[in-house]
Design a protein around this motif. Structure first.
Motif, short mmCIF file in Angstrom:
data_model
loop_
_atom_site.label_atom_id
_atom_site.label_comp_id
_atom_site.label_asym_id
_atom_site.label_seq_id
_atom_site.Cartn_x
_atom_site.Cartn_y
_atom_site.Cartn_z
N ALA A 260 0.82 -1.21 0.00
CA ALA A 260 0.00 0.00 0.00
C ALA A 260 0.86 1.26 0.00
N VAL A 261 1.97 1.25 0.75
CA VAL A 261 2.88 2.40 0.72
C VAL A 261 3.49 2.55 -0.67
N ARG A 262 3.83 1.45 -1.30
CA ARG A 262 4.37 1.51 -2.66
C ARG A 262 3.38 2.14 -3.62
N VAL A 263 2.09 1.77 -3.47
CA VAL A 263 1.07 2.22 -4.41
C VAL A 263 0.55 3.62 -4.05
N PHE A 264 0.21 3.83 -2.78
CA PHE A 264 -0.43 5.08 -2.36
C PHE A 264 0.58 6.14 -1.93
N GLY A 265 1.75 5.70 -1.47
CA GLY A 265 2.78 6.65 -1.09
C GLY A 265 2.97 6.77 0.42
N PHE A 266 4.09 7.37 0.78
CA PHE A 266 4.44 7.65 2.17
C PHE A 266 3.34 8.46 2.83
N ASN A 267 2.94 8.03 4.03
CA ASN A 267 1.94 8.74 4.84
C ASN A 267 0.57 8.83 4.17
N GLN A 268 0.26 7.93 3.27
CA GLN A 268 -1.10 7.83 2.75
C GLN A 268 -1.72 6.48 3.13
N VAL A 269 -1.04 5.75 4.01
CA VAL A 269 -1.50 4.45 4.51
C VAL A 269 -1.58 4.57 6.03
N SER A 270 -2.63 4.01 6.61
CA SER A 270 -2.79 4.10 8.07
C SER A 270 -3.35 2.80 8.61
N ARG A 289 6.33 2.41 16.18
CA ARG A 289 7.61 2.78 15.58
C ARG A 289 7.86 1.97 14.30
N GLU A 290 7.57 0.67 14.35
CA GLU A 290 7.75 -0.16 13.15
C GLU A 290 6.88 0.35 12.01
N LEU A 291 5.64 0.68 12.31
CA LEU A 291 4.73 1.19 11.27
C LEU A 291 5.25 2.49 10.66
N ILE A 292 5.70 3.39 11.51
CA ILE A 292 6.21 4.67 11.02
C ILE A 292 7.41 4.45 10.11
N VAL A 296 3.77 4.02 7.38
CA VAL A 296 2.36 3.82 7.75
C VAL A 296 2.07 4.63 9.01
N TYR A 297 0.98 5.37 8.99
CA TYR A 297 0.59 6.21 10.13
C TYR A 297 -0.19 5.37 11.15
N PRO A 298 0.35 5.20 12.38
CA PRO A 298 -0.39 4.47 13.41
C PRO A 298 -1.40 5.40 14.09
N PHE A 299 -2.67 5.18 13.82
CA PHE A 299 -3.73 6.05 14.34
C PHE A 299 -4.11 5.55 15.73
N VAL A 300 -3.56 6.18 16.75
CA VAL A 300 -3.76 5.75 18.14
C VAL A 300 -5.09 6.27 18.65
N VAL A 301 -5.95 5.35 19.04
CA VAL A 301 -7.32 5.66 19.46
C VAL A 301 -7.63 4.85 20.71
N PRO A 302 -8.30 5.43 21.69
CA PRO A 302 -8.66 4.63 22.86
C PRO A 302 -9.79 3.66 22.56
N PHE A 303 -9.69 2.44 23.11
CA PHE A 303 -10.87 1.60 23.18
C PHE A 303 -11.88 2.30 24.08
N ARG A 304 -13.11 2.44 23.58
CA ARG A 304 -14.17 3.02 24.40
C ARG A 304 -15.37 2.10 24.35
N PRO A 305 -16.01 1.87 25.50
CA PRO A 305 -17.17 0.98 25.52
C PRO A 305 -18.23 1.43 24.52
#
Length: 364
Positions: A260-270, A289-292, A296-305
């Motif tokens: 996906a990074v190859r096709v869509f480009g740097f920082n267009q994959v999450s 860190r590995e994703l970055i 790939v942008y790691p979208f950090v989101v809290p688990f919420r009930p």
């Protein structure tokens, strides 16, 4: 790709407050909200200091949105302008056969149109289901329809752009039995919407397809960013929380992200990383860190009930402690800044919107 200029350094207090309201919610009304669905929340939608934010509506919250549009805690002004997102005009329209536009696509944040093109999932049996997901709950409640056709989505997107100034669109899907895991229908929908509104930026979201050529098909259809969501890179967490989806191996995810990074480009994959599912916070940050490093942008989101999920209705898992979320968010944001990856540089999608995460407030 040349990194954009560094964002202004946010204050620790603003980041901490943004994390707090993501977990504790606010006392306020919200004309635009989302009930049920695949997650990560069924919050109200607000504009906070000019950016979209998905925030729980909690009458017991210590945080109050005043009538003058300020966020207060025990009467003290916290330095945030807050306004509920206004109900969009396209919600009042319907197709020729009587389907309300709101059942086809919804407003997210301040200017994002979002839809689940197939509201069913082959993994929704209780033994297979992702425990944070309620993708079929909104379908059972009559709030949406099972399959959105390309023509429907093109019609709604055109109206949303014309009437409400929508600037981007997110298309996700429940997983299908096919090799493409839903990507083929996504591609058909993207093509139809781009014909109707050529300038609308679109993100697609799906599991890693068995044949990675589907990623190129999505790009050629007109999508310009893609989310391939793993939620956790910890194998024990994946097996416990995502018994069906965890059978898609991490090797498959890594191959899909790289392609996906190859096709869509740097920082267009999450990809989403959910905080609060029992993963060690340090290991979560190392996964980010590995994703970055892959672009790939790691979208950090809290688990919420989320009502209708197994985690909420059966397991009764609470949201993470705000100190953990604050730490993870700040550390990942610092790594994103160092890599020159900003949410606002994504062409479309959850990262570009940023409403469900505090990463934008933290400078990423």
């Amino acid at each position: 790709m040349t990194p954009g200029p560094a964002a202004a350094t946010p204050t620790a207090t603003h980041v901490s407050t943004r994390v707090d309201i993501a977990l504790l919610g606010v006392r306020s009304d919200a004309p635009v909200r989302r009930a049920g669905g695949a997650g990560p929340s069924d919050d109200g939608h607000f504009i906070v200091n000019g950016e979209g934010a998905a925030i729980p509506l909690n009458p017991a919250s210590p945080y109050v949105v005043t009538s003058s549009g300020r966020l207060t805690l025990d009467g003290a002004d916290l330095g945030f302008d807050v306004a509920p997102v206004v109900r969009p005009a396209f919600y009042d329209l319907e197709t020729a056969d009587g389907i309300n536009y709101e059942k086809i696509a919804k407003l997210h944040g301040k200017n994002v149109l979002a839809t689940t093109v197939v509201q069913t999932c082959v993994r929704y049996d209780e033994s297979e289901r992702c425990r944070f997901c309620a993708i079929e709950a909104s379908l059972d409640a009559g709030l949406t329809i099972a399959v959105k056709t390309p023509a429907m989505l093109a019609e709604v997107a055109e109206a949303a752009v014309r009437l409400d100034g929508i600037t981007s669109m997110v298309m996700t899907t429940g997983t299908s039995n096919g090799w493409d895991r839903g990507a083929k229908h996504l591609a058909r929908c993207v093509r139809a919407v781009k014909r109707a509104v050529p300038d609308l930026e679109i993100q697609v979201q799906c599991e890693p397809p068995a044949d990675l050529r589907a990623i190129t098909d999505l790009y050629e259809a007109g999508a310009r960013s893609i989310g391939i969501h793993v939620e956790s890179m910890d194998e024990d967490v994946r097996r416990r929380w995502m018994p069906g989806k965890s059978r898609v191996s991490m090797d498959e995810y890594r191959a899909a992200w790289r392609e996906a990074v190859r096709v869509f480009g740097f920082n267009q994959v999450s990809t989403y990383l959910l905080v609060g599912m029992g993963e060690d916070p340090d290991e979560l940050v190392e996964g980010a860190r590995e994703l970055i490093e892959m672009g790939v942008y790691p979208f950090v989101v809290p688990f919420r009930p989320l009502k209708g999920t197994l985690a909420t209705d059966v397991d009764r898992v609470p949201a993470p402690h705000r100190s953990v979320l604050n730490s993870v968010t700040s550390r990942v944001a610092a790594m994103l800044q160092a890599a020159g990856m900003r949410g606002e540089d994504q062409r479309a999608g959850c990262v570009a919107c940023g409403a469900c995460s505090a990463l934008k407030t933290a400078g990423a």
